[in-house]
Write a protein that holds these residues in place. Structure first.
Motif, short mmCIF file in Angstrom:
data_model
loop_
_atom_site.label_atom_id
_atom_site.label_comp_id
_atom_site.label_asym_id
_atom_site.label_seq_id
_atom_site.Cartn_x
_atom_site.Cartn_y
_atom_site.Cartn_z
N LEU A 70 0.83 -1.20 0.00
CA LEU A 70 0.00 0.00 0.00
C LEU A 70 0.87 1.26 0.00
N ASP A 71 1.98 1.20 0.71
CA ASP A 71 2.92 2.33 0.72
C ASP A 71 3.44 2.59 -0.69
N ASP A 72 3.79 1.55 -1.41
CA ASP A 72 4.24 1.70 -2.79
C ASP A 72 3.12 2.25 -3.68
N GLU A 73 1.92 1.70 -3.50
CA GLU A 73 0.80 2.08 -4.36
C GLU A 73 0.41 3.54 -4.17
N LEU A 74 0.49 4.03 -2.93
CA LEU A 74 0.07 5.40 -2.62
C LEU A 74 1.22 6.40 -2.68
N GLY A 75 2.41 5.91 -2.95
CA GLY A 75 3.56 6.81 -2.98
C GLY A 75 3.97 7.28 -1.61
N GLY A 76 3.73 6.45 -0.61
CA GLY A 76 4.08 6.77 0.78
C GLY A 76 2.83 6.82 1.64
N LEU A 77 2.83 6.05 2.74
CA LEU A 77 1.70 6.05 3.68
C LEU A 77 1.82 7.20 4.67
N ASP A 78 0.70 7.84 4.96
CA ASP A 78 0.65 8.82 6.05
C ASP A 78 0.18 8.12 7.32
N PHE A 79 -0.97 7.46 7.26
CA PHE A 79 -1.45 6.66 8.39
C PHE A 79 -2.49 5.66 7.90
N VAL A 80 -2.84 4.73 8.78
CA VAL A 80 -3.80 3.67 8.46
C VAL A 80 -4.81 3.56 9.59
N LEU A 81 -6.10 3.54 9.25
CA LEU A 81 -7.16 3.23 10.20
C LEU A 81 -7.49 1.76 10.02
N GLY A 82 -7.24 0.95 11.07
CA GLY A 82 -7.31 -0.50 10.90
C GLY A 82 -8.28 -1.20 11.84
N PHE A 83 -8.83 -2.32 11.34
CA PHE A 83 -9.77 -3.15 12.09
C PHE A 83 -9.25 -4.59 12.04
N ASP A 84 -8.76 -5.07 13.17
CA ASP A 84 -8.02 -6.33 13.22
C ASP A 84 -8.78 -7.36 14.06
N CYS A 85 -9.04 -8.52 13.50
CA CYS A 85 -9.80 -9.56 14.19
C CYS A 85 -9.13 -9.96 15.50
N VAL A 86 -9.92 -10.11 16.55
CA VAL A 86 -9.37 -10.47 17.86
C VAL A 86 -8.74 -11.86 17.83
N HIS A 87 -9.19 -12.74 16.92
CA HIS A 87 -8.57 -14.07 16.83
C HIS A 87 -7.12 -13.97 16.38
N ARG A 88 -6.82 -13.01 15.56
CA ARG A 88 -5.43 -12.80 15.16
C ARG A 88 -4.59 -12.40 16.36
N ARG A 89 -5.16 -11.59 17.22
CA ARG A 89 -4.45 -11.19 18.44
C ARG A 89 -4.22 -12.39 19.36
N VAL A 90 -5.25 -13.22 19.54
CA VAL A 90 -5.12 -14.42 20.38
C VAL A 90 -3.99 -15.31 19.85
N GLU A 91 -3.98 -15.51 18.54
CA GLU A 91 -2.93 -16.33 17.93
C GLU A 91 -1.55 -15.71 18.14
N ALA A 92 -1.45 -14.39 17.96
CA ALA A 92 -0.15 -13.71 18.11
C ALA A 92 0.34 -13.77 19.55
N GLU A 93 -0.56 -13.66 20.51
CA GLU A 93 -0.15 -13.76 21.91
C GLU A 93 0.43 -15.14 22.21
N HIS A 94 -0.22 -16.18 21.69
CA HIS A 94 0.26 -17.54 21.96
C HIS A 94 1.60 -17.80 21.27
#
Length: 398
Positions: A327-351
């Protein structure tokens, strides 16, 4: 002022430089009064703010939170929801409060409450979208340039698919992205608010216009395997699956995933996602929990006859970094990202003890948002996915 901003960021995971066209403050203070005070200190002067978006842990008393935000930010349009974890400027955090201030120089925002999601219908969705589009487009005709939609929905309403489909149809191809509100994995109730009013069994729809270049996106970290199971008995309204391949759901899943039947938990479901194929693409259908009778409650819609494919997971931090780098390449540089991340991904990352590396990726790419009970993208309601809006750097000064 700069020191105050750094203090607020440190409270939620670290002091870091942030975006040039969005201000963010965060706090892990234990009380509503202290947390909102840190937000106010971190954001500074808000007369230039078009809209304040707030993501809040359910640890905070919701009525007190809404009242205190009204007291601290009078006259500033604001809205938000409860979460299952937060993403602050310093990365992944929890039991915290995060506020995103969109400046008037770059953003226009119109927001409406979606009442009574348990009986929300297509006609209601079409009417609300039409009203919202008229508000945002006053004096512009039907100009849709630079416009996107954000949904924040009750993560326990069990109707997200119908709601998102109805809204997206009425939006007439305006890109839509969002997340389902959580309650820190209590699965009791979630909330949204707009200005001075708290709402249950409700959601929010925001239409946003910006002169910043942007892209809505989704990314995941799973790869489908050849192992498939068919839903042979379920309750679609309750999203409960009783049988897979004519066997008790827990027994069939455990055998397919190579897990003990008596050891199925959130970690097992997060590490072995189930996906469905729609239009040539795979979308996750995450298990929320195993019930006492061995049936599975799902976050997404499910029905008898649906073919579920077992998936393997990849390195989440690498997959996320690759997606954001693209996305950084596509937009010519990212300023910021508003993100919505599934809690299951967090559970997996914690483990897997990779939460630190994921936080570093989020921090480096200037991501802010929250952990969800489901994600929205276009007309789809998803699980085990990261969705969001990536904003590029301005093409000109306001």
């Amino acid at each position: 002022m700069r020191r105050a901003q750094e203090n607020a960021r440190e409270a939620a995971g670290g002091a870091v430089p942030w975006a040039r066209d969005c201000r963010v403050a965060a706090s892990s203070a234990p009380t509503v009064a202290a947390a909102v005070a840190e937000l106010a200190e971190g954001l500074g002067e808000v007369s230039d703010v078009a809209f304040l978006l707030v993501f809040a842990s359910s640890r905070y008393d919701r009525a007190e939170l809404v009242a205190t935000l009204a007291e601290r930010f009078p006259g500033v349009p604001r809205a938000g929801c409860s979460t299952a974890g937060e993403i602050a400027p310093g990365g992944v955090t929890e039991r915290s409060l995060v506020a995103v201030a969109f400046p008037k120089a770059r953003f226009e925002v119109a927001c409406v409450v979606l009442e009574g999601l348990s009986h929300f219908d297509i006609e209601t969705g079409a009417r609300l979208v039409a009203d919202l589009r008229r508000r945002l487009s006053a004096g512009r005709g039907d100009d849709r340039s630079g416009v996107f939609a954000v949904t924040l929905l009750d993560g326990l309403c069990r109707r997200e698919e119908r709601i998102v489909s109805a809204l997206y149809r009425a939006l007439d191809d305006i890109p839509l992205v969002g997340g389902s509100a959580g309650d820190d994995l209590a699965f009791h109730d979630t909330f949204v608010f707009q200005d001075d009013h708290l709402h249950l069994d409700a959601g929010l729809l925001l239409l946003v216009r910006t002169d910043l270049p942007f892209r809505v996106f989704k990314t995941d970290h799973f790869v489908p395997t050849s192992t498939r199971m068919v839903v042979t008995a379920c309750d679609p309204e309750a999203r409960v699956v009783h049988e897979l391949d004519a066997q008790p759901a827990h027994r069939a899943f455990a055998a397919a995933a190579g897990l003990p039947e008596d050891g199925l938990d959130r970690l097992g479901f997060a590490a072995h996602p189930l996906v469905v194929r729609v239009g040539g693409e795979y979308y996750c259908r995450s298990v929320q929990k195993m019930n006492p009778d061995g049936s599975f409650s799902f976050y997404c819609a499910i029905d008898t006859g649906v073919v579920l494919t077992l998936a393997d997971t990849l390195d989440m931090s690498v997959s996320l970094d690759t997606a954001l780098g693209g996305l950084d390449d596509e937009l010519g540089g990212l300023d910021f990202v508003l993100g919505f991340d599934c809690v299951h991904r967090r559970v997996e990352a914690e483990h897997s003890q990779t939460l630190g590396s994921i936080s570093e990726v989020l921090r480096r790419w200037h991501v802010v948002g929250f952990n969800t009970y489901g994600e929205q993208f276009g007309a789809m309601h998803l699980n085990n996915t990261f969705t969001g809006i990536a904003f590029g750097r301005p093409r000109s000064e306001p």
